[in-house]
Design an enzyme around this catalytic site. Sequence first.
Site, PDB file in Angstrom:
ATOM      1  N   ILE A  61      -4.250   4.673   0.660  1.00  0.00           N
ATOM      2  CA  ILE A  61      -4.819   5.003   1.963  1.00  0.00           C
ATOM      3  C   ILE A  61      -5.973   5.993   1.815  1.00  0.00           C
ATOM      4  O   ILE A  61      -6.968   5.926   2.538  1.00  0.00           O
ATOM      5  CB  ILE A  61      -3.731   5.586   2.885  1.00  0.00           C
ATOM      6  CG1 ILE A  61      -2.599   4.577   3.073  1.00  0.00           C
ATOM      7  CG2 ILE A  61      -4.306   5.973   4.238  1.00  0.00           C
ATOM      8  CD1 ILE A  61      -1.333   5.178   3.669  1.00  0.00           C
TER       9      ILE A  61
ATOM     10  N   PHE B  53       0.832  -1.194   0.000  1.00  0.00           N
ATOM     11  CA  PHE B  53       0.000   0.000   0.000  1.00  0.00           C
ATOM     12  C   PHE B  53       0.870   1.248   0.000  1.00  0.00           C
ATOM     13  O   PHE B  53       2.040   1.224   0.397  1.00  0.00           O
ATOM     14  CB  PHE B  53      -0.948   0.023   1.203  1.00  0.00           C
ATOM     15  CG  PHE B  53      -0.261   0.195   2.537  1.00  0.00           C
ATOM     16  CD1 PHE B  53      -0.068   1.460   3.084  1.00  0.00           C
ATOM     17  CD2 PHE B  53       0.192  -0.905   3.244  1.00  0.00           C
ATOM     18  CE1 PHE B  53       0.559   1.617   4.312  1.00  0.00           C
ATOM     19  CE2 PHE B  53       0.825  -0.761   4.475  1.00  0.00           C
ATOM     20  CZ  PHE B  53       1.012   0.501   5.009  1.00  0.00           C
ATOM     21  N   CYS B  54       0.280   2.342  -0.478  1.00  0.00           N
ATOM     22  CA  CYS B  54       0.917   3.660  -0.444  1.00  0.00           C
ATOM     23  C   CYS B  54      -0.192   4.693  -0.296  1.00  0.00           C
ATOM     24  O   CYS B  54      -1.332   4.345   0.006  1.00  0.00           O
ATOM     25  CB  CYS B  54       1.782   3.905  -1.682  1.00  0.00           C
ATOM     26  SG  CYS B  54       0.897   3.776  -3.252  1.00  0.00           S
ATOM     27  N   THR B  55       0.098   5.953  -0.525  1.00  0.00           N
ATOM     28  CA  THR B  55      -0.891   7.004  -0.271  1.00  0.00           C
ATOM     29  C   THR B  55      -2.060   6.969  -1.240  1.00  0.00           C
ATOM     30  O   THR B  55      -3.222   6.965  -0.842  1.00  0.00           O
ATOM     31  CB  THR B  55      -0.223   8.394  -0.325  1.00  0.00           C
ATOM     32  OG1 THR B  55       0.865   8.418   0.596  1.00  0.00           O
ATOM     33  CG2 THR B  55      -1.221   9.491   0.033  1.00  0.00           C
TER      34      THR B  55
END
Length: 334
Positions: A295, A265-267
Amino acid sequence: ATTEEKLTMFPLRLAVLARLASCLSTTTTTSTLPGSSSSSKLPAAAVRRLRLKELRELADATAETRELRKERRALERERAPASEVAVVVATFFEFREVVNATAKAEALERLLPRGVLGTVKIATEGVNGGLSMPVGDDARVSEVFEEVLGFSVRLNVDERCTLESPYLTLKVKASRQALADGRVDDDLPLDLGGDCGEAIDAAQWHADLKMEDPPLLLDVRNHYESDLGTFEGATPLGTTQFSETFRKLDDALRHHDTTKPVYMFCTGGIRCVKAAAYAKQHLGLQHVKRLQDGIVGYQRWCHRRPPLTEEEGGNNTSLFRGTNFVFDRRAGEN
């Protein structure tokens, strides 16, 4: 829809009203929409803009009366102060081949609607960026992207509204890469149109992380982002910039069973595309999944969705702990 049906579209759509009413309640300059209760008050500038959008839709559908045309033209002559216009922020990316990035960057900057601010990078490998735009302009922004680039770009909209854009200017530029990753002259080829892992939505992500035997979970953001907040049980790569990611993945996955799943996951999702592509195409991992919309999308799902029932797998209280760091002047969200 008939003319009569179109004329009953006022007041404005409930979804837009709900979004504005929830995020602009602190403003002092307000106006009540026709047909709404006195407690549902919005900034006058926001009401004006949304009303103008509805009037333009009626004009496009040839359902405009003389009185409505007069109202529309009067509103179009007005110029609301920028500080009174409610805006939302959207991040986006698309890995699709772009020919003549310089010319397309110039065209995009020229055609984006007035009031749109932010940064867009266009490269041969695709497009990447973040923009703030007046509430209700996201559809037009999407149309401009498709018109200029020849393919659609899905906007990942942060539904929190503000009266101040986190960006100061609009900058659209041609770049060597849409997301700089440290590769030089394609010394480490990645097929970004090929196997880049499986993108899963927030609901599936939430359910998978609650399994009795959770998968290896990698936070592919930089260390200062992970320090502020991350998912329970996540292993941060600890990078200072994205160009370190592939080397960090080598270390993190050196002894990992390639048949066992890895979640990333990342932003907003873009970094996971390249990270997953590397893990699949160069490290031989068989099952790589990444959080669609990152996110930002996960938090949006947590806020929107009613509490889950036991039959649906328990509650949907966010599994993200801390603050989501964003690369602009917005405050992070817990």
